[in-house]
Design a protein around this motif. Structure first.
Motif, short mmCIF file in Angstrom:
data_model
loop_
_atom_site.label_atom_id
_atom_site.label_comp_id
_atom_site.label_asym_id
_atom_site.label_seq_id
_atom_site.Cartn_x
_atom_site.Cartn_y
_atom_site.Cartn_z
N THR A 176 0.87 -1.16 0.08
CA THR A 176 -0.13 0.04 -0.11
C THR A 176 0.82 1.18 -0.07
OG1 THR A 176 -1.72 -1.15 1.17
CG2 THR A 176 -1.87 1.30 1.39
N LYS B 238 -3.61 -0.11 -3.29
CA LYS B 238 -4.07 -0.56 -2.05
C LYS B 238 -3.87 -2.30 -1.85
CE LYS B 238 -7.58 2.76 -2.59
NZ LYS B 238 -8.82 2.97 -3.14
N ASP B 239 -2.88 -2.70 -1.14
CA ASP B 239 -2.97 -3.88 -0.51
C ASP B 239 -2.62 -5.10 -1.88
OD1 ASP B 239 -3.08 -5.88 1.21
OD2 ASP B 239 -5.32 -6.56 0.93
#
Lengths: 282, 274
Positions: free
Chosen positions: A10, A22-23
């Motif tokens: 992230t 993100k992730d």
């Protein structure tokens, strides 16, 4: 072991209000030709900047998670160290060319690494030959056409003999034939020398046929990841709006019309034409 | 109407970019100018708003010689959106950027406000009203540049490489937008390498090579002719490439659209069954 692996990555740019990726967890294997695509602003370029330590060493900001390239934890290494392993080619070659001759531009990275003269000569010549610009070696890069400049940029990266080459929309300023030639050069490097290629592109019509791994991102996340034929024929890919190659769309439409086509989903006009010839003959 | 008569243009460094280009573009035409890098496409369209003046030959806009009017005056009629948006953006906010041209042309404050809001909405930029253009992505900056030109409602619109850096969705929107402008009888000229995009909008295509026009016709005719395309470094659209390889079955070559392709193939198969 994967050549590139990210775990729960992230990242937020300095001053950014929300993360650009993100992730993100992704595995890229040695020798793959990976196509990364998705709507504008989905985080493709940001992800690529994590592969060669530009993030977090040049762009600061907030990084969580882990990136490993050739077994090295990227966050613990400097950009110049990673540059030996991961070469980056930008959209606009003018951003990375500056020397007075093509040859000098291609040799620049090697000089910085202190590569012996003889070895340097060999590597520069080989990079110039692979990209088909050996005859231009004494010309000034700024006098060349956009397509030629893009080849110089690729040659400079190749001379470093990286295991991975990352290209961020490398042909958007080129005419269609020039673009096709660049993609063929990249494809050759992948197939013949086993260089792992990561290509960021919107125009799947031109590039899907080269890839054996595709990653589709949307709003900072990876939404689809796998085999191009499977992914590009999925309903999800169409709904994200990534611009499915026309031959693949035609195949899907004809299947709905109950035309009996073979099961291998086509990614190029050549594949689709070959398939149609069988149907039209029978 | 744009009338270009045997125009030559040489840059100060001696490069001869136009070598006898002639063409006519009528009001309400939709034209795509295509050709290899360095063919003279951008040089040609920069003559339409007077940014460049012909070294030899004449360029008339609605009958007026462009060498006899100021660029500022021509700009009111001929809007030009550059290939690289950074060549034209400079204001602190997107809103100010779009208002700039309107202020220069002396529009009333009230009109400026409503035009800015209209342009922001049209190009999907409303959420960036107060943002600096330089905080935006390349594709978004391109839309700001387009919005700032559209705002003053020029009669002729020139878009230099409008699809670069735009994703599939944005391209679809751009296509819708162009079709909408067409119904308003605007003249639209795009300079582009994007064969698939041109195949989808089917405009009149002008091919350029070495400073001259080498082909002029419907997209359907020009983009399906491999011999003239190769000279301009252009590859036929994907669908056309399929049909070029099937022509020995008696299928037509002039197919550029996916639904047309479907129809031709289904008809062929039906005829065979009978």
């Amino acid at each position: 072991m994967s050549i590139i692996e990210t775990k729960n990555l992230t990242y937020t740019y300095p001053g950014g209000t929300k993360p650009s990726i993100k992730d993100v967890s992704i595995k890229i294997e040695k020798g793959e030709f990976v196509l990364i695509t998705g709507p504008s602003g989905c985080g493709k370029t940001t992800l690529c900047r994590c592969f060669n330590a530009l993030i977090p060493n040049f762009y600061q900001g907030e990084l969580e998670g882990e990136v490993t390239v050739i077994g090295l934890k990227v966050a613990e290494h400097q950009i110049y160290e990673m540059a030996k392993h991961v070469g980056l080619v930008f959209q606009n070659p003018e951003n990375q060319l500056f020397a007075l001759s093509v040859e000098k531009d291609v040799a620049f990275g090697l000089e910085n690494l202190g590569v012996p003269r003889e070895e340097m000569r060999k590597r520069v010549d080989s990079a110039l030959n692979l990209t088909g610009i050996y005859d231009l070696r004494e010309r000034a890069p700024h006098e060349l056409s956009g397509g030629q400049q893009q080849r110089v940029a690729i040659a400079s990266v190749l001379a470093m003999q990286p295991e991975v080459i990352v290209l961020d929309e490398p042909t958007s300023f080129l005419d269609p034939l020039g673009a096709k030639r660049i993609f063929e050069v990249i494809y050759d490097l992948n197939r013949k020398l086993g260089v792992t290629v990561v290509l960021v592109e919107h125009r799947l019509d031109l590039t899907a046929k080269y890839a054996n791994h595709i990653v589709i991102m949307d709003d900072g996340r990876i939404v689809l990841d796998g085999e191009p034929r499977k992914i590009l024929s999925s309903e999800e890919a169409r709904l994200i709006g990534v611009g499915i190659p026309k031959p693949t769309r035609l195949y899907q439409i004809l299947q709905k019309d109950r035309v009996s086509l073979s099961n291998t989903i086509p990614l190029s006009s050549d594949e689709m034409a070959t398939m149609l010839r069988e149907v039209l003959k029978s | 109407m744009i009338e270009v008569e045997n125009v030559y243009f040489t840059y100060p460094n001696g490069v001869e970019a136009l070598k006898g280009a002639s063409l006519k573009i009528k009001n309400g035409d939709f034209v795509a100018i295509m050709g290899e890098n360095g063919a003279g496409k951008t040089t040609l369209v920069k003559h339409f708003n007077g940014l460049l003046k012909a070294t030899r030959g004449t360029v008339l806009i609605d009958g007026v010689d462009t060498t006899k009017v100021s660029v500022a005056k021509l700009a009111r009629k001929v809007g030009f959106v550059f290939q690289n948006p950074d060549s034209q953006l400079f204001s602190e906010t997107v809103e100010q950027e779009i208002a700039f041209g309107l202020k220069n042309f002396g529009f009333k404050e009230k009109t400026i406000k409503s035009r800015v809001t209209w342009a922001l909405k049209l190009l999907d930029l409303a959420q960036y009203r107060k943002t600096s253009p330089f905080m935006l992505s390349g594709g978004e900056r391109k839309r700001v540049a387009l919005a700032s030109v559209l705002a003053w409602n020029p009669k002729i619109l020139i878009l230099d490489e409008p699809t670069i850096g735009q994703d599939h969705r944005q391209k679809e929107k751009l296509l819708q937008f162009i079709l909408q402008m067409k119904t308003q009888r605007k003249t639209i000229i795009i300079v582009t390498h994007d064969v698939e995009f041109v195949a989808e909008c089917n405009p009149r295509v002008l091919l350029m090579r070495q400073g001259k026009i080498t082909a002029d016709g419907e997209a359907r005719k020009v983009l399906t002719n491999p011999e003239i395309l190769i000279q301009a470094s252009i590859v036929p659209p994907q669908i056309t490439q399929i049909f070029l390889r099937l022509s020995d079955f008696g299928l037509p070559k002039e197919v550029i659209d996916i639904y047309e392709a479907r129809e031709e193939l289904l008809n062929f198969l039906e005829r065979k069954v009978k």
